[in-house]
Enzyme design. Sequence first.
Site, short mmCIF file in Angstrom:
data_model
loop_
_atom_site.label_atom_id
_atom_site.label_comp_id
_atom_site.label_asym_id
_atom_site.label_seq_id
_atom_site.Cartn_x
_atom_site.Cartn_y
_atom_site.Cartn_z
N LYS A 101 0.84 -1.21 0.00
CA LYS A 101 0.00 0.00 0.00
C LYS A 101 0.87 1.24 0.00
O LYS A 101 2.03 1.23 0.41
CB LYS A 101 -0.95 0.04 1.21
CG LYS A 101 -0.28 0.02 2.59
CD LYS A 101 0.18 1.35 3.13
CE LYS A 101 0.88 1.21 4.46
NZ LYS A 101 1.67 2.35 4.89
N ASP B 160 -2.54 -1.64 10.11
CA ASP B 160 -2.61 -1.67 8.65
C ASP B 160 -3.11 -3.01 8.10
O ASP B 160 -3.32 -3.13 6.89
CB ASP B 160 -1.22 -1.42 8.03
CG ASP B 160 -0.76 0.02 8.20
OD1 ASP B 160 -1.58 0.87 8.59
OD2 ASP B 160 0.42 0.28 7.93
O1 C5P Z 1 -0.60 -1.19 14.73
P1 C5P Z 1 0.85 -1.46 14.47
O2 C5P Z 1 1.38 -2.61 15.30
O3 C5P Z 1 1.19 -1.61 13.04
O4 C5P Z 1 1.63 -0.17 14.95
C1 C5P Z 1 3.01 -0.15 15.08
C2 C5P Z 1 3.39 1.04 15.93
O5 C5P Z 1 3.16 2.24 15.21
C3 C5P Z 1 2.62 1.19 17.21
O6 C5P Z 1 3.21 0.46 18.26
C4 C5P Z 1 2.69 2.68 17.46
O7 C5P Z 1 3.94 3.03 18.01
C5 C5P Z 1 2.66 3.25 16.06
N1 C5P Z 1 1.30 3.62 15.62
C6 C5P Z 1 0.70 4.73 16.18
N2 C5P Z 1 -0.56 5.10 15.78
C7 C5P Z 1 -1.20 4.41 14.81
C8 C5P Z 1 -0.60 3.28 14.22
C9 C5P Z 1 0.67 2.91 14.65
O8 C5P Z 1 1.27 5.39 17.05
N3 C5P Z 1 -2.41 4.80 14.43
#
Ligand code: C5P
Length: 302
Positions: free
Chosen positions: A10, A141
């Site tokens: 993406k 994501d």
């Molecule tokens: O959701 P995911 O595990 O992919 O997110 C990885 C990191 O990215 C989270 O631990 C956080 O630090 C950051 N993040 C965030 N806000 C979001 C998505 C991700 O702060 N909406």
Amino acid sequence: MSVTVRVPAKVNVQLAVGGARPDGFHDLANVFLAVGLYDEVTVEPADELTLTCTDPGGDPVPDVPLDRTNLAARAALALAGRHGLGDPGVRIRVTKDIPVAGGMAGGSADAAGALVACDALWGTGASRAELLDICAELGSDVPFSLVGGAALGTGRGERLRPLPVGGEFWWVFAVADGGLSTPAVYREFDRLSPAAPAPVAAPALLDALRTGDVERLAATVTNDLQPAALSLFPTLKQTLDAGTAAGAVAALVSGSGPTTAFLAADEAGARAVADRLAASGTCRAVRVAGSPAPGATVLSGN
Ligand code: C5P
């Protein structure tokens, strides 16, 4: 018996980021567009859970965990857990064409792929809603990797509203030397933007997607994480400038980076930008891809 699922990368054509929430995540208005660069995930029965990750040429891919912390393994474990299958015996093979740690949701793609593949292999018959629920638990994501196309992600990016796309958009992606940690980029965002306003999707950008208007899309793409990514990876500025000089109609960091994305007028334009960008010496590799691309798709099961 094995099942193979293909899953797209993406690009975020808009990534509007609000302030940090009490749970550490950030509220987003995240306009996802799936692009035609794909990982493939193949699953087959085995004595225990194993995972391999190779590039399309069959060589091992560095920097991808091959244990149960890999998001694809966690997806298989989550589905097995929900359906009382215990510790699942499954061999997961990832063929990785999406840049690793590049801000193109490669890990999320593998999770969505493993989930759909294991559901087919095990005959669990999970509903779409249940699959999306598991995806959201695995990462912000991951639901989008399952659905593909284009969508507006709100909340931490996991709540999706599909968006209509009225044409094809062509991209060049410049793969950087090295990766960026998504949490580190969000931390840098917090440092640089301590009072970020509530994120809102831009109507003009949604309209550009709906009408397939590449010039309008070029004028409206934004990424609030870009200053943070550039702060942690300053040489990306040279890549962005090289892409603009090469004829891209828009240049931006892809998600949390360090892959950079360049919108071109059409496919021929993208190939020309890619050639010039490759010759500029400001990136490790270039890739051309069209969009929108479909979400996780079962290619074969036998
Ligand atoms: O959701 P995911 O595990 O992919 O997110 C990885 C990191 O990215 C989270 O631990 C956080 O630090 C950051 N993040 C965030 N806000 C979001 C998505 C991700 O702060 N909406």
